[in-house]
Structures are given as C-alpha cells and as structure tokens.
Design a protein around this motif. Sequence first.
Motif, PDB file in Angstrom:
ATOM      1  N   GLU B  23      48.013 -43.402 -75.312  1.00 29.69           N
ATOM      2  CA  GLU B  23      47.562 -43.317 -73.933  1.00 29.69           C
ATOM      3  C   GLU B  23      48.707 -42.801 -73.076  1.00 29.69           C
ATOM      4  O   GLU B  23      49.862 -43.158 -73.295  1.00 29.69           O
ATOM      5  CB  GLU B  23      47.094 -44.688 -73.421  1.00 29.69           C
ATOM      6  N   ALA B  48      47.993 -46.197 -78.705  1.00 27.57           N
ATOM      7  CA  ALA B  48      46.780 -45.450 -78.398  1.00 27.57           C
ATOM      8  C   ALA B  48      45.752 -46.326 -77.703  1.00 27.57           C
ATOM      9  O   ALA B  48      44.705 -45.837 -77.268  1.00 27.57           O
ATOM     10  CB  ALA B  48      46.189 -44.876 -79.684  1.00 27.57           C
ATOM     11  N   ARG B  49      46.026 -47.616 -77.615  1.00 28.14           N
ATOM     12  CA  ARG B  49      45.030 -48.532 -77.053  1.00 28.14           C
ATOM     13  C   ARG B  49      45.503 -49.279 -75.807  1.00 28.14           C
ATOM     14  O   ARG B  49      44.680 -49.858 -75.091  1.00 28.14           O
ATOM     15  CB  ARG B  49      44.598 -49.544 -78.117  1.00 28.14           C
ATOM     16  N   VAL B  50      46.799 -49.321 -75.588  1.00 26.47           N
ATOM     17  CA  VAL B  50      47.312 -49.954 -74.374  1.00 26.47           C
ATOM     18  C   VAL B  50      48.418 -49.077 -73.782  1.00 26.47           C
ATOM     19  O   VAL B  50      48.988 -48.226 -74.462  1.00 26.47           O
ATOM     20  CB  VAL B  50      47.859 -51.383 -74.629  1.00 26.47           C
ATOM     21  N   TYR B  51      48.703 -49.334 -72.498  1.00 31.08           N
ATOM     22  CA  TYR B  51      49.789 -48.597 -71.861  1.00 31.08           C
ATOM     23  C   TYR B  51      50.600 -49.549 -71.004  1.00 31.08           C
ATOM     24  O   TYR B  51      50.111 -50.607 -70.576  1.00 31.08           O
ATOM     25  CB  TYR B  51      49.241 -47.453 -70.994  1.00 31.08           C
ATOM     26  N   GLU B  52      51.832 -49.174 -70.779  1.00 28.36           N
ATOM     27  CA  GLU B  52      52.653 -49.857 -69.781  1.00 28.36           C
ATOM     28  C   GLU B  52      53.606 -48.826 -69.195  1.00 28.36           C
ATOM     29  O   GLU B  52      54.289 -48.107 -69.926  1.00 28.36           O
ATOM     30  CB  GLU B  52      53.436 -51.027 -70.395  1.00 28.36           C
ATOM     31  N   ILE B  53      53.614 -48.758 -67.871  1.00 26.83           N
ATOM     32  CA  ILE B  53      54.523 -47.855 -67.168  1.00 26.83           C
ATOM     33  C   ILE B  53      55.965 -48.288 -67.442  1.00 26.83           C
ATOM     34  O   ILE B  53      56.271 -49.484 -67.423  1.00 26.83           O
ATOM     35  CB  ILE B  53      54.265 -47.917 -65.642  1.00 26.83           C
ATOM     36  N   HIS B  77      45.990 -43.750 -65.992  1.00 29.18           N
ATOM     37  CA  HIS B  77      46.233 -43.755 -67.430  1.00 29.18           C
ATOM     38  C   HIS B  77      45.050 -43.157 -68.145  1.00 29.18           C
ATOM     39  O   HIS B  77      43.984 -42.969 -67.549  1.00 29.18           O
ATOM     40  CB  HIS B  77      46.568 -45.163 -67.947  1.00 29.18           C
ATOM     41  N   HIS B  79      42.297 -42.911 -71.406  1.00 26.43           N
ATOM     42  CA  HIS B  79      41.610 -43.531 -72.537  1.00 26.43           C
ATOM     43  C   HIS B  79      41.346 -42.398 -73.521  1.00 26.43           C
ATOM     44  O   HIS B  79      40.682 -41.423 -73.177  1.00 26.43           O
ATOM     45  CB  HIS B  79      40.292 -44.181 -72.101  1.00 26.43           C
ATOM     46  N   SER B  82      37.583 -43.496 -75.293  1.00 30.98           N
ATOM     47  CA  SER B  82      36.531 -44.226 -74.587  1.00 30.98           C
ATOM     48  C   SER B  82      36.376 -43.652 -73.186  1.00 30.98           C
ATOM     49  O   SER B  82      37.166 -42.813 -72.745  1.00 30.98           O
ATOM     50  CB  SER B  82      36.847 -45.727 -74.537  1.00 30.98           C
ATOM     51  N   SER B  87      38.796 -51.009 -68.641  1.00 30.82           N
ATOM     52  CA  SER B  87      38.484 -51.951 -69.717  1.00 30.82           C
ATOM     53  C   SER B  87      38.791 -53.371 -69.235  1.00 30.82           C
ATOM     54  O   SER B  87      39.436 -53.564 -68.192  1.00 30.82           O
ATOM     55  CB  SER B  87      39.373 -51.641 -70.920  1.00 30.82           C
ATOM     56  N   THR B  89      41.028 -55.211 -70.365  1.00 30.84           N
ATOM     57  CA  THR B  89      42.494 -55.273 -70.283  1.00 30.84           C
ATOM     58  C   THR B  89      42.969 -54.695 -68.958  1.00 30.84           C
ATOM     59  O   THR B  89      43.853 -55.248 -68.299  1.00 30.84           O
ATOM     60  CB  THR B  89      43.135 -54.482 -71.441  1.00 30.84           C
ATOM     61  N   ASP B  90      42.377 -53.566 -68.556  1.00 26.89           N
ATOM     62  CA  ASP B  90      42.757 -52.957 -67.274  1.00 26.89           C
ATOM     63  C   ASP B  90      42.498 -53.916 -66.123  1.00 26.89           C
ATOM     64  O   ASP B  90      43.298 -54.041 -65.202  1.00 26.89           O
ATOM     65  CB  ASP B  90      41.946 -51.674 -67.036  1.00 26.89           C
ATOM     66  N   GLN B  93      44.889 -56.926 -65.951  1.00 26.06           N
ATOM     67  CA  GLN B  93      46.277 -56.634 -65.605  1.00 26.06           C
ATOM     68  C   GLN B  93      46.420 -55.792 -64.352  1.00 26.06           C
ATOM     69  O   GLN B  93      47.521 -55.332 -64.044  1.00 26.06           O
ATOM     70  CB  GLN B  93      46.965 -55.966 -66.798  1.00 26.06           C
TER      71      GLN B  93
END
Lengths: 93, 142
Positions: B23, B48-53, B77, B79, B82, B87, B89-90, B93
């Motif tokens: 991502e 590929a499934r989560v991100y963090e700046i 960000h 996806h 998808s 999501s 998760t989004d 957080q």
Amino acid sequence: MAAVLRVPTVLRPAMGNNAVLEVEGSTIGEVLARLTETYPTSRVQLLDADGSLHRFLNVYVNDDDVRYLGGLDTPVTDHDEITLLPAVAGGSQ
Amino acid sequence: MLRIQSEHREAMIATAIRALPNEGCGLLVGRSDEVVEVVPSPNVADSARVYEIDPGVLLRTFRHAEVGGLEVIGAFHSHTHSAAHPSPTDVAQAPDPSWHYVLVSLADAATDLRSFRITGGEIVEEVLVFEGEEGHAARRRR
C-alpha cells in the motif's frame, strides 16, 4: 526542569484544550506520567494498558522520534520541545 | 467536500503505483477543504494490507505546513486489491475527525479515488472536486 509540549488538535480535548503545555520531568516517561495525572482521560491516548508508549502515538523530542532514542526512558532537558502526533495508519486488512 | 488539482490526483496515484505490491500513503497539506500539496511517505508498515506514514515525514510535514501558514488536512493511502472505501482498520485508526481520508483503489484497471470523513466510527463519503476538470468532478458528484 521544564520543557514545552506541543499538543495536536485531536488530543487537545483530553488535555484541557491546550495547544502548548509547559511540562516537568526528566524523562518522557515522567512527563507522560505527570500529564496523565493532570489529565486522566488522556491516558488511553498516550499509553497502552501495560504502561508502554501507545502503539499508535509518535512522540518526538525536538526532531527525534523517541522510539529510536530511549522510548519512555528518553531524557528530557530544559527547553526541549516535545511533540505528540498520533500515527497515521490503517489499511485494507 | 475536498477540492484537489489534477496534479494532486496524479501524485496520489503515482505514489500508490510506486509502492506496489505494498500500500502507498502520504499526507495532504492545505486549507480546510482545499489540497495545496500532496506529500508522499514511505509505508513503514512495509505491507500490502496495512500502511503507516513514516513518523519522520509526519513531523516534517506538520512543521512545513505550519511555516507555510497551512495545515495537514488529511491523508491518503491505497488499497491494492479492494475498493476505495475505508476498512475497519482505517476506521479504528482514523486519528482526526476533521481530516479528509482519501482512498486510492488499484483493484480495477480504472483507478478509483474517493474521499471520506470518519467521525466516531461513522464513515461519510464526501464530494471530491477536481479543480479544472468539470467533467470528472461531475461524475464524482453522482
């Protein structure tokens, strides 16, 4: 010993709506402990249940992320600038 | 509503493509509902499934914005597989109800880009206005 703490907008309601605070403590851990004493509702945003730094909170002393320094043991000295910024994270998972 | 220039859209899509298979992500700097600058960030989650700046990019961008009389008004960000929709998760957080959260989906051949506000767990899609591209903006307003 006093340092300056910069509080991001999203954390201000839990910290008396202050944008900047003068904080006491010789380490980041001490500073956060005193903050949570003064503003108990901020604890959940600053620390995990086990007392460690919240996984999704970035804490900086001047320009440096404390995770790469000493974490909660990172020393704080007079006139340091501490910045709190919630991590920006998420994903499709 | 979030207003962006076509160059901002291209910058977000380019960041998403460069980050593949992970991502991609970054920050939006501007005023209220107007993007002035897109700031790409490494995805420190390396996933590929989560991100963090990147926390360093985050701090530098806040300071840079302040110096320029602007604010960090949101984040974007991608996806990869998808839809362009937040999501769980989004939502869990999302740090700031005043922010704009832009999602870029690379799931289909036609890249999809949408913007959302996330307040107290509630997701509301907002109108994206592409300045100077009335046709595209009109499609988004449907």
